[in-house]
Design a protein around this motif. Structure first.
Motif, PDB file in Angstrom:
ATOM      1  N   SER A  88      -2.139  84.970 -27.881  1.00  0.00           N
ATOM      2  CA  SER A  88      -2.364  86.179 -28.519  1.00  0.00           C
ATOM      3  C   SER A  88      -1.099  86.790 -28.790  1.00  0.00           C
ATOM      4  O   SER A  88       0.002  86.885 -28.237  1.00  0.00           O
ATOM      5  CB  SER A  88      -3.138  87.064 -27.301  1.00  0.00           C
ATOM      6  OG  SER A  88      -2.519  87.412 -26.056  1.00  0.00           O
ATOM      7  N   GLU A  89      -1.336  87.665 -29.994  1.00  0.00           N
ATOM      8  CA  GLU A  89      -0.381  88.396 -30.486  1.00  0.00           C
ATOM      9  C   GLU A  89       0.501  89.323 -29.582  1.00  0.00           C
ATOM     10  O   GLU A  89       1.571  89.460 -29.568  1.00  0.00           O
ATOM     11  CB  GLU A  89      -0.768  89.121 -31.726  1.00  0.00           C
ATOM     12  CG  GLU A  89       0.464  89.907 -32.444  1.00  0.00           C
ATOM     13  CD  GLU A  89      -0.286  90.399 -33.754  1.00  0.00           C
ATOM     14  OE1 GLU A  89       0.604  90.920 -34.569  1.00  0.00           O
ATOM     15  OE2 GLU A  89      -1.511  90.617 -34.275  1.00  0.00           O
ATOM     16  N   TYR A 104      -2.193  80.477 -32.687  1.00  0.00           N
ATOM     17  CA  TYR A 104      -1.130  80.883 -31.552  1.00  0.00           C
ATOM     18  C   TYR A 104      -0.086  81.550 -32.251  1.00  0.00           C
ATOM     19  O   TYR A 104      -0.099  81.766 -33.580  1.00  0.00           O
ATOM     20  CB  TYR A 104      -0.319  79.676 -30.936  1.00  0.00           C
ATOM     21  CG  TYR A 104      -1.070  78.690 -30.170  1.00  0.00           C
ATOM     22  CD1 TYR A 104      -1.427  78.760 -28.905  1.00  0.00           C
ATOM     23  CD2 TYR A 104      -1.870  77.424 -30.736  1.00  0.00           C
ATOM     24  CE1 TYR A 104      -2.177  78.051 -28.176  1.00  0.00           C
ATOM     25  CE2 TYR A 104      -2.426  76.689 -30.195  1.00  0.00           C
ATOM     26  CZ  TYR A 104      -2.924  76.967 -28.679  1.00  0.00           C
ATOM     27  OH  TYR A 104      -3.782  76.222 -27.986  1.00  0.00           O
ATOM     28  N   TYR A 105       0.705  82.334 -31.642  1.00  0.00           N
ATOM     29  CA  TYR A 105       2.027  83.017 -32.004  1.00  0.00           C
ATOM     30  C   TYR A 105       3.370  82.785 -31.472  1.00  0.00           C
ATOM     31  O   TYR A 105       3.271  82.307 -30.311  1.00  0.00           O
ATOM     32  CB  TYR A 105       1.799  84.504 -31.725  1.00  0.00           C
ATOM     33  CG  TYR A 105       0.343  85.188 -32.281  1.00  0.00           C
ATOM     34  CD1 TYR A 105       0.249  85.767 -33.438  1.00  0.00           C
ATOM     35  CD2 TYR A 105      -0.910  84.899 -31.679  1.00  0.00           C
ATOM     36  CE1 TYR A 105      -0.951  86.060 -33.983  1.00  0.00           C
ATOM     37  CE2 TYR A 105      -2.130  85.012 -32.097  1.00  0.00           C
ATOM     38  CZ  TYR A 105      -2.250  85.884 -33.275  1.00  0.00           C
ATOM     39  OH  TYR A 105      -3.537  86.429 -33.924  1.00  0.00           O
ATOM     40  N   VAL A 106       4.146  82.798 -32.265  1.00  0.00           N
ATOM     41  CA  VAL A 106       5.488  82.538 -32.097  1.00  0.00           C
ATOM     42  C   VAL A 106       6.595  84.041 -32.404  1.00  0.00           C
ATOM     43  O   VAL A 106       6.338  84.520 -33.327  1.00  0.00           O
ATOM     44  CB  VAL A 106       6.461  81.451 -32.697  1.00  0.00           C
ATOM     45  CG1 VAL A 106       6.216  81.676 -34.203  1.00  0.00           C
ATOM     46  CG2 VAL A 106       7.497  81.190 -32.195  1.00  0.00           C
ATOM     47  N   LYS A 107       7.262  84.218 -31.287  1.00  0.00           N
ATOM     48  CA  LYS A 107       8.282  85.420 -31.647  1.00  0.00           C
ATOM     49  C   LYS A 107       9.812  84.858 -31.183  1.00  0.00           C
ATOM     50  O   LYS A 107       9.750  83.875 -30.573  1.00  0.00           O
ATOM     51  CB  LYS A 107       8.037  86.482 -30.623  1.00  0.00           C
ATOM     52  CG  LYS A 107       6.887  87.452 -31.003  1.00  0.00           C
ATOM     53  CD  LYS A 107       6.902  88.513 -29.984  1.00  0.00           C
ATOM     54  CE  LYS A 107       5.649  89.714 -30.371  1.00  0.00           C
ATOM     55  NZ  LYS A 107       5.658  90.716 -29.416  1.00  0.00           N
ATOM     56  N   ALA A 108      10.744  85.357 -31.734  1.00  0.00           N
ATOM     57  CA  ALA A 108      12.147  85.136 -31.540  1.00  0.00           C
ATOM     58  C   ALA A 108      12.624  86.296 -30.558  1.00  0.00           C
ATOM     59  O   ALA A 108      12.214  87.581 -30.765  1.00  0.00           O
ATOM     60  CB  ALA A 108      12.919  84.944 -32.942  1.00  0.00           C
ATOM     61  N   PHE A 109      13.392  85.940 -29.708  1.00  0.00           N
ATOM     62  CA  PHE A 109      14.321  86.887 -28.659  1.00  0.00           C
ATOM     63  C   PHE A 109      15.450  86.586 -28.544  1.00  0.00           C
ATOM     64  O   PHE A 109      15.901  85.472 -28.783  1.00  0.00           O
ATOM     65  CB  PHE A 109      13.339  86.680 -27.324  1.00  0.00           C
ATOM     66  CG  PHE A 109      11.953  87.030 -27.296  1.00  0.00           C
ATOM     67  CD1 PHE A 109      11.617  88.422 -26.857  1.00  0.00           C
ATOM     68  CD2 PHE A 109      10.950  86.187 -27.606  1.00  0.00           C
ATOM     69  CE1 PHE A 109      10.102  88.614 -26.888  1.00  0.00           C
ATOM     70  CE2 PHE A 109       9.659  86.402 -27.446  1.00  0.00           C
ATOM     71  CZ  PHE A 109       9.342  87.610 -27.023  1.00  0.00           C
ATOM     72  N   SER A 125       1.919  83.993 -36.720  1.00  0.00           N
ATOM     73  CA  SER A 125       0.799  83.070 -36.259  1.00  0.00           C
ATOM     74  C   SER A 125       0.958  81.582 -36.831  1.00  0.00           C
ATOM     75  O   SER A 125       1.363  81.669 -38.103  1.00  0.00           O
ATOM     76  CB  SER A 125      -0.452  83.780 -36.795  1.00  0.00           C
ATOM     77  OG  SER A 125      -0.683  83.793 -38.094  1.00  0.00           O
ATOM     78  N   PHE A 126       0.497  80.876 -36.249  1.00  0.00           N
ATOM     79  CA  PHE A 126       0.261  79.498 -36.747  1.00  0.00           C
ATOM     80  C   PHE A 126      -0.818  78.835 -36.037  1.00  0.00           C
ATOM     81  O   PHE A 126      -1.358  79.363 -35.120  1.00  0.00           O
ATOM     82  CB  PHE A 126       1.598  78.614 -36.307  1.00  0.00           C
ATOM     83  CG  PHE A 126       2.103  78.394 -35.133  1.00  0.00           C
ATOM     84  CD1 PHE A 126       1.408  77.215 -34.596  1.00  0.00           C
ATOM     85  CD2 PHE A 126       2.612  79.411 -34.165  1.00  0.00           C
ATOM     86  CE1 PHE A 126       1.653  76.897 -32.956  1.00  0.00           C
ATOM     87  CE2 PHE A 126       2.900  79.047 -33.012  1.00  0.00           C
ATOM     88  CZ  PHE A 126       2.453  77.877 -32.207  1.00  0.00           C
ATOM     89  N   THR A 127      -1.514  77.660 -36.666  1.00  0.00           N
ATOM     90  CA  THR A 127      -2.376  77.128 -36.111  1.00  0.00           C
ATOM     91  C   THR A 127      -2.294  75.323 -35.623  1.00  0.00           C
ATOM     92  O   THR A 127      -1.545  74.745 -36.470  1.00  0.00           O
ATOM     93  CB  THR A 127      -3.815  77.012 -37.166  1.00  0.00           C
ATOM     94  OG1 THR A 127      -3.875  78.310 -37.488  1.00  0.00           O
ATOM     95  CG2 THR A 127      -4.945  76.111 -36.808  1.00  0.00           C
TER      96      THR A 127
END
Length: 195
Positions: A88-89, A104-109, A125-127
């Motif tokens: 989830s976002e 799904y969602y991806v973030k950079a940290f 987001s991606f699927t």
């Protein structure tokens, strides 16, 4: 005068510079009323830098069971980048790459250090698309036996470990000699939601 300073004054902290007069017999520091001190010191501070992403991550989705695509392109002002995922976002993010079909969602940290603050990118987001199966039918030429009959169907192009069952239906009564149409109407079994 000469200035004595360290060789690596790059980290965020307080530093001291020592100034030494090269001709103390003829010069003195302005605040040295007696004129006896040939040195003076001053301090300065390098503060922790703000941090932000200058380029947001991007990622291409994939089909369930295929190799995952790694996220790319994220860039921050400072620090090493780590990519994390969530279903989830605004949910919790982890390093574990998702494998089941879905969105799904991806973030950079970037983690905070003494020299720079932490940074977090936008969520992208991606699927993971559901996988298409192939269907193999059993014998389709059946002999009348007074009972309803239908061929069975077996799923192919499945991922190792998944055990699918296919539900076959035939419209209407189908026990007399004749031509009928059978179709797969449901997928069940282990991993069925990914197909």
């Amino acid at each position: 005068y000469t200035a004595a300073q360290g060789s690596d004054w790059t980290n965020a902290q307080k530093y001291t510079v020592t100034l030494t007069l090269t001709d103390p017999a003829n010069y003195r520091w302005k605040n040295d009323e007696t004129g006896t001190s040939g040195t003076a010191t001053t301090t300065f501070t390098i503060t922790q830098a703000p941090n932000a992403f200058t380029e947001q991550p991007s990622i291409v989705g994939w089909i369930y069971g295929n190799a995952n695509n790694d996220p790319t392109n994220a860039e921050a002002n400072f620090g090493d980048i780590v990519y994390m995922y969530s279903s989830s976002e605004d949910g919790g993010y982890s390093k574990e790459v998702p494998t089941a079909a879905g969105t799904y969602y991806v973030k950079a940290f970037v983690s905070e250090t003494a020299n720079w603050k932490a940074a977090e990118s936008e969520a992208v987001s991606f699927t993971i698309a559901r996988r298409e199966i192939t269907i193999t039918w059993s014998e389709k030429q059946l002999t009348y036996n007074g009972k309803e009959q239908a061929p069975t169907a077996t799923a192919g192009n499945t991922v190792s470990g998944d055990d699918l069952t296919l539900t076959v239906t035939v419209e209407g009564e189908h026990k007399n000699a004749g031509t009928y149409t059978a179709q797969v109407t449901a997928i069940g079994g282990t991993g069925a939601a990914n197909y």
